[in-house]
Design a protein around this motif. Structure first.
Motif, PDB file in Angstrom:
ATOM      1  N   ILE A   4       0.863  -1.179   0.000  1.00  0.00           N
ATOM      2  CA  ILE A   4       0.000   0.000   0.000  1.00  0.00           C
ATOM      3  C   ILE A   4       0.903   1.235   0.000  1.00  0.00           C
ATOM      4  O   ILE A   4       1.680   1.421   0.944  1.00  0.00           O
ATOM      5  CB  ILE A   4      -0.878   0.043   1.293  1.00  0.00           C
ATOM      6  CG1 ILE A   4      -1.480  -1.332   1.618  1.00  0.00           C
ATOM      7  CG2 ILE A   4      -1.922   1.151   1.204  1.00  0.00           C
ATOM      8  CD1 ILE A   4      -2.566  -1.787   0.725  1.00  0.00           C
ATOM      9  N   LEU A   5       0.811   2.063  -1.032  1.00  0.00           N
ATOM     10  CA  LEU A   5       1.585   3.316  -1.032  1.00  0.00           C
ATOM     11  C   LEU A   5       0.834   4.333  -0.176  1.00  0.00           C
ATOM     12  O   LEU A   5      -0.334   4.640  -0.443  1.00  0.00           O
ATOM     13  CB  LEU A   5       1.748   3.861  -2.453  1.00  0.00           C
ATOM     14  CG  LEU A   5       2.439   2.965  -3.485  1.00  0.00           C
ATOM     15  CD1 LEU A   5       2.571   3.709  -4.817  1.00  0.00           C
ATOM     16  CD2 LEU A   5       3.820   2.517  -2.990  1.00  0.00           C
ATOM     17  N   VAL A   6       1.494   4.844   0.849  1.00  0.00           N
ATOM     18  CA  VAL A   6       0.852   5.798   1.759  1.00  0.00           C
ATOM     19  C   VAL A   6       1.540   7.148   1.603  1.00  0.00           C
ATOM     20  O   VAL A   6       2.744   7.272   1.878  1.00  0.00           O
ATOM     21  CB  VAL A   6       0.959   5.322   3.225  1.00  0.00           C
ATOM     22  CG1 VAL A   6       0.242   6.296   4.150  1.00  0.00           C
ATOM     23  CG2 VAL A   6       0.393   3.919   3.378  1.00  0.00           C
ATOM     24  N   LEU A   7       0.806   8.145   1.131  1.00  0.00           N
ATOM     25  CA  LEU A   7       1.390   9.473   0.952  1.00  0.00           C
ATOM     26  C   LEU A   7       1.458  10.172   2.307  1.00  0.00           C
ATOM     27  O   LEU A   7       0.427  10.513   2.897  1.00  0.00           O
ATOM     28  CB  LEU A   7       0.563  10.294  -0.042  1.00  0.00           C
ATOM     29  CG  LEU A   7       1.104  11.679  -0.374  1.00  0.00           C
ATOM     30  CD1 LEU A   7       2.504  11.609  -0.962  1.00  0.00           C
ATOM     31  CD2 LEU A   7       0.162  12.410  -1.336  1.00  0.00           C
ATOM     32  N   ILE A   8       2.680  10.352   2.796  1.00  0.00           N
ATOM     33  CA  ILE A   8       2.901  10.926   4.125  1.00  0.00           C
ATOM     34  C   ILE A   8       3.079  12.439   3.999  1.00  0.00           C
ATOM     35  O   ILE A   8       3.748  12.932   3.092  1.00  0.00           O
ATOM     36  CB  ILE A   8       4.162  10.297   4.760  1.00  0.00           C
ATOM     37  CG1 ILE A   8       3.935   8.801   5.011  1.00  0.00           C
ATOM     38  CG2 ILE A   8       4.585  11.021   6.033  1.00  0.00           C
ATOM     39  CD1 ILE A   8       2.885   8.454   6.043  1.00  0.00           C
ATOM     40  N   LYS A  21      -0.410   8.757  11.401  1.00  0.00           N
ATOM     41  CA  LYS A  21      -0.726   7.568  12.179  1.00  0.00           C
ATOM     42  C   LYS A  21      -1.991   6.874  11.669  1.00  0.00           C
ATOM     43  O   LYS A  21      -1.988   5.665  11.430  1.00  0.00           O
ATOM     44  CB  LYS A  21      -0.880   7.935  13.663  1.00  0.00           C
ATOM     45  CG  LYS A  21      -0.996   6.717  14.552  1.00  0.00           C
ATOM     46  CD  LYS A  21      -1.072   7.082  16.020  1.00  0.00           C
ATOM     47  CE  LYS A  21      -1.262   5.814  16.838  1.00  0.00           C
ATOM     48  NZ  LYS A  21      -1.509   6.123  18.256  1.00  0.00           N
ATOM     49  N   SER A  22      -3.062   7.654  11.460  1.00  0.00           N
ATOM     50  CA  SER A  22      -4.313   7.064  10.974  1.00  0.00           C
ATOM     51  C   SER A  22      -4.099   6.382   9.627  1.00  0.00           C
ATOM     52  O   SER A  22      -4.614   5.283   9.386  1.00  0.00           O
ATOM     53  CB  SER A  22      -5.391   8.134  10.817  1.00  0.00           C
ATOM     54  OG  SER A  22      -5.664   8.737  12.043  1.00  0.00           O
ATOM     55  N   LEU A  23      -3.338   7.044   8.749  1.00  0.00           N
ATOM     56  CA  LEU A  23      -3.097   6.476   7.420  1.00  0.00           C
ATOM     57  C   LEU A  23      -2.375   5.138   7.525  1.00  0.00           C
ATOM     58  O   LEU A  23      -2.735   4.169   6.856  1.00  0.00           O
ATOM     59  CB  LEU A  23      -2.263   7.445   6.571  1.00  0.00           C
ATOM     60  CG  LEU A  23      -2.956   8.739   6.133  1.00  0.00           C
ATOM     61  CD1 LEU A  23      -1.947   9.702   5.518  1.00  0.00           C
ATOM     62  CD2 LEU A  23      -4.069   8.438   5.132  1.00  0.00           C
ATOM     63  N   LEU A  93      -2.981   5.351  -0.660  1.00  0.00           N
ATOM     64  CA  LEU A  93      -3.785   5.904   0.421  1.00  0.00           C
ATOM     65  C   LEU A  93      -3.202   7.251   0.820  1.00  0.00           C
ATOM     66  O   LEU A  93      -1.989   7.382   0.992  1.00  0.00           O
ATOM     67  CB  LEU A  93      -3.756   4.932   1.609  1.00  0.00           C
ATOM     68  CG  LEU A  93      -4.593   5.290   2.833  1.00  0.00           C
ATOM     69  CD1 LEU A  93      -6.076   5.231   2.513  1.00  0.00           C
ATOM     70  CD2 LEU A  93      -4.285   4.334   3.979  1.00  0.00           C
ATOM     71  N   ALA A  94      -4.076   8.261   0.945  1.00  0.00           N
ATOM     72  CA  ALA A  94      -3.613   9.591   1.326  1.00  0.00           C
ATOM     73  C   ALA A  94      -4.653  10.245   2.216  1.00  0.00           C
ATOM     74  O   ALA A  94      -5.803   9.823   2.267  1.00  0.00           O
ATOM     75  CB  ALA A  94      -3.388  10.448   0.081  1.00  0.00           C
ATOM     76  N   VAL A 152      -7.231   4.080  -5.536  1.00  0.00           N
ATOM     77  CA  VAL A 152      -6.681   5.287  -4.920  1.00  0.00           C
ATOM     78  C   VAL A 152      -7.714   5.833  -3.944  1.00  0.00           C
ATOM     79  O   VAL A 152      -8.872   6.065  -4.315  1.00  0.00           O
ATOM     80  CB  VAL A 152      -6.323   6.344  -5.989  1.00  0.00           C
ATOM     81  CG1 VAL A 152      -5.780   7.601  -5.327  1.00  0.00           C
ATOM     82  CG2 VAL A 152      -5.307   5.784  -6.980  1.00  0.00           C
ATOM     83  N   LEU A 153      -7.300   6.033  -2.704  1.00  0.00           N
ATOM     84  CA  LEU A 153      -8.235   6.418  -1.641  1.00  0.00           C
ATOM     85  C   LEU A 153      -7.740   7.638  -0.883  1.00  0.00           C
ATOM     86  O   LEU A 153      -6.546   7.762  -0.611  1.00  0.00           O
ATOM     87  CB  LEU A 153      -8.342   5.288  -0.616  1.00  0.00           C
ATOM     88  CG  LEU A 153      -8.787   3.905  -1.078  1.00  0.00           C
ATOM     89  CD1 LEU A 153      -8.390   2.879  -0.036  1.00  0.00           C
ATOM     90  CD2 LEU A 153     -10.283   3.907  -1.286  1.00  0.00           C
TER      91      LEU A 153
END
Lengths: 323, 259
Positions: A4-8, A21-23, A93-94, A152-153
């Motif tokens: 899962i790519l998480v945009l920080i 944290k939630s992401l 996820l962003a 994409v979310l």
């Protein structure tokens, strides 16, 4: 496991934004998080280890000067380059913040993938990523999915509880390239700290006070609770007319219509004109001395009691929980 | 300068708003449909240019036949002409299809500036302007609280998480504006009369400009699975304070993930 790519998001000081944290909790519930970070300077060891502590097994750093001067584009490119490194990723996820939402929307266009925004929950059901939306102030719940190989979310901002498994992240770094078609940032204006709270109309928490607060001085209790809940201050028309709060704080038919996740009504009787402006709220908590006050008809949790006794105890309990 | 303003018809927030429980789409029959207020502000930003410099303002809307009311109001406020994309084959278009359709229609309108509202009051996605800019390969400068338009660039202040940024983009560009941007004017009687003679171009999927757009089908990039309506709000738990109500509220908030 599915990546899962998480945009920080980083703060202007280069620290992890509170959305991280939630992401990462949500990402871990459906796969293996890859933290994707666009940064103008090298990412500090502190941020890398914090991401690891929150469960990121991989950190993909997209670093370069252009991150400071280009609007949104560096985050799109960061996701592009993360996908090159982690080609097996199936979800992006962003946060549903303005910058992140636009970044992933553009990424969705580039890769022709399904885009689902402002989701309140994400689950994996029979290998399908299912997103839940809360619509029109929570009156409707919509479950939706992407029909493309990637999903994409954007996740609605707010606290999500869940567990994280600490990792030692594997870090990949890519040098940022200039984007010729980007809007150019000239100046960053930090939000003035102080009494400027969240915007009443869009805040996810609203604490509103009514005539039951008694006078302008004691109305400060509303702001105290709003600040503890990171919410905006609202007021009933009666409280505005009595001079406890400015007109701009008025919630109701002749004021602002709000639909926050949480609405706390303090000393508000709940005239129909007031309810018209807040009944779309997802969850309503009301405190009033009058057991027959109409606000209790729309409250999920009502307390018949004195706000000056109940709220200080609530503030104390909140402080204790936030440690 | 040629300015295109995106306008959307939405259910009035003062009326009852609902989703169709079968399709998950907005129920457009229930309440009154109006021009989304944020689009009136977007239009105002365009009309200010029309007042002060040579600018042609075109409104573009995508929506059913009833959206012609939104067009009439925009023309009465002062827009010069309108484009109405109306095709039953586009009903239920998701973000991707909507952005592709708008971008395709814009290819036949060589514009300098596209102005949109930052976020609609119904779908509230806030992504279409950025998606259209990505498709067209031009800059987006969105969520502007203030806007300055010059001959070859647009600049303004954008609020984001950390505060705000001042930024600019060279034209052609896509901008979107917030409710702080401008106070929309009211149509005058003269404006309403003149609006009747202004050109409105109807586009559908058989139009040349939209021939690259596919109809909505099972191949949308997203699909709605289920829609549920919450029962009308009724009172929940009501307790009488026995000295522990503050703690009980904190427990309730924690249980419902609100803190």
């Amino acid at each position: 496991m599915t990546k899962i790519l998480v945009l920080i998001e980083l703060t202007t000081e280069g620290l992890l934004a509170n959305t991280s944290k939630s992401l990462l909790i949500v990402a871990q519930s459906i796969g293996e998080p890859v933290a994707v970070v666009a940064t103008s300077a090298a990412l500090s060891n502190q941020v890398v280890s914090e991401l690891g502590a929150l469960g990121a097994g991989y950190v993909h750093v997209y670093a370069g000067e252009s991150v400071l001067t280009e609007l949104v584009s560096p985050c799109v490119s960061a996701l592009d380059s993360a996908l090159e490194t982690h080609a097996d990723a199936v979800v992006v996820l962003a946060s549903n913040s303005i910058d992140s939402r636009e970044a992933v929307a553009r990424f969705a266009v580039r890769h022709n993938t399904g885009l689902l925004t402002d989701v309140v929950a994400v689950a994996k059901e029979d290998d399908v990523i299912v997103a839940t939306h809360s619509v029109f102030g929570g009156i409707f719940t919509v479950r939706a999915q992407a029909r493309t190989s990637m999903t994409v979310l954007t996740l609605r901002q707010g606290a999500i509880e869940g567990s994280v498994e600490s990792r030692t992240p594997e870090v990949s770094t890519v040098a940022a390239l200039a984007s010729p078609t980007s809007a150019v940032i000239e100046e960053v204006i930090e939000r003035a700290s102080g009494p400027v709270g969240p915007d009443l109309a869009t805040s996810r928490v609203v604490v509103a006070g009514g005539r039951g607060l008694g006078d302008q001085e004691r109305f400060a209790l509303v702001a105290d609770l709003a600040s503890a809940l990171d919410g905006a201050v609202g007021a009933s028309r009666a409280a505005v007319d009595a001079g406890f709060a400015p007109q701009s704080a008025q919630v109701g038919q002749t004021g602002t219509t709000v639909s926050p996740e949480l609405y706390v009504a303090l000393g508000i009787s709940g005239a129909i004109q007031h309810r018209a402006g807040m009944q779309m709220s997802q969850t309503v908590v009301a405190i009033n001395t009058d057991p027959s006050a109409p606000i209790f008809d729309v409250a999920d949790f009502g307390v018949v009691g004195d706000v000056f006794k109940v709220v200080p105890q609530l503030l104390h309990a909140l402080a204790k929980r936030q440690g | 300068m040629k300015i295109v303003v995106l306008v959307k018809q939405v259910p009035d927030t003062w009326g009852q708003r609902a989703l169709d429980l079968q399709t998950g789409r907005i129920d457009r029959v229930l309440g009154e449909n109006v021009v989304d207020e944020i689009n009136e502000r977007a239009l105002e930003v365009g009309l200010i240019q029309q007042d002060t410099m040579e600018a042609e303002v075109i409104v573009l809307t995508m929506g059913p036949g009833s959206a012609s009311d939104a067009i009439k109001k925009s023309l009465a406020m002062g827009a010069d002409s309108a484009i109405h994309i109306n095709d039953d084959l586009l009903v239920g278009a998701d973000y991707m299809r909507t952005a592709q359709t708008i971008a395709a229609a814009l290819k036949s309108v060589p514009f300098d500036l596209l102005i949109a509202g930052d976020k609609s009051t119904d779908g509230g996605g806030g992504v279409i302007p950025a998606m259209v800019s990505e498709i067209l390969g031009i800059p987006h400068l969105t969520h502007l609280d203030s806007v300055t338009i010059e001959a070859s660039k647009v600049s303004g202040e954008r609020s984001n998480n950390n505060g705000s940024v001042r930024a600019h983009a060279t034209l052609p560009a896509v901008i979107s504006v917030t409710e702080r941007s401008a106070e929309p004017r009211y149509p005058t009687f003269r404006g309403i009369m003149k609006a009747k003679k202004k050109p409105v171009i109807s586009e559908n999927l058989s139009s040349i400009s939209l021939d690259s757009v596919s109809p909505v089908s099972d191949n949308e990039t997203t699909a709605v699975l289920t829609v549920e309506a919450r029962a009308e709000r009724i009172g929940g738990i009501k307790i009488i304070d026995e000295g522990d109500a503050g703690n009980k509220i904190a427990e309730f908030l924690a249980l419902n993930r609100l803190i």
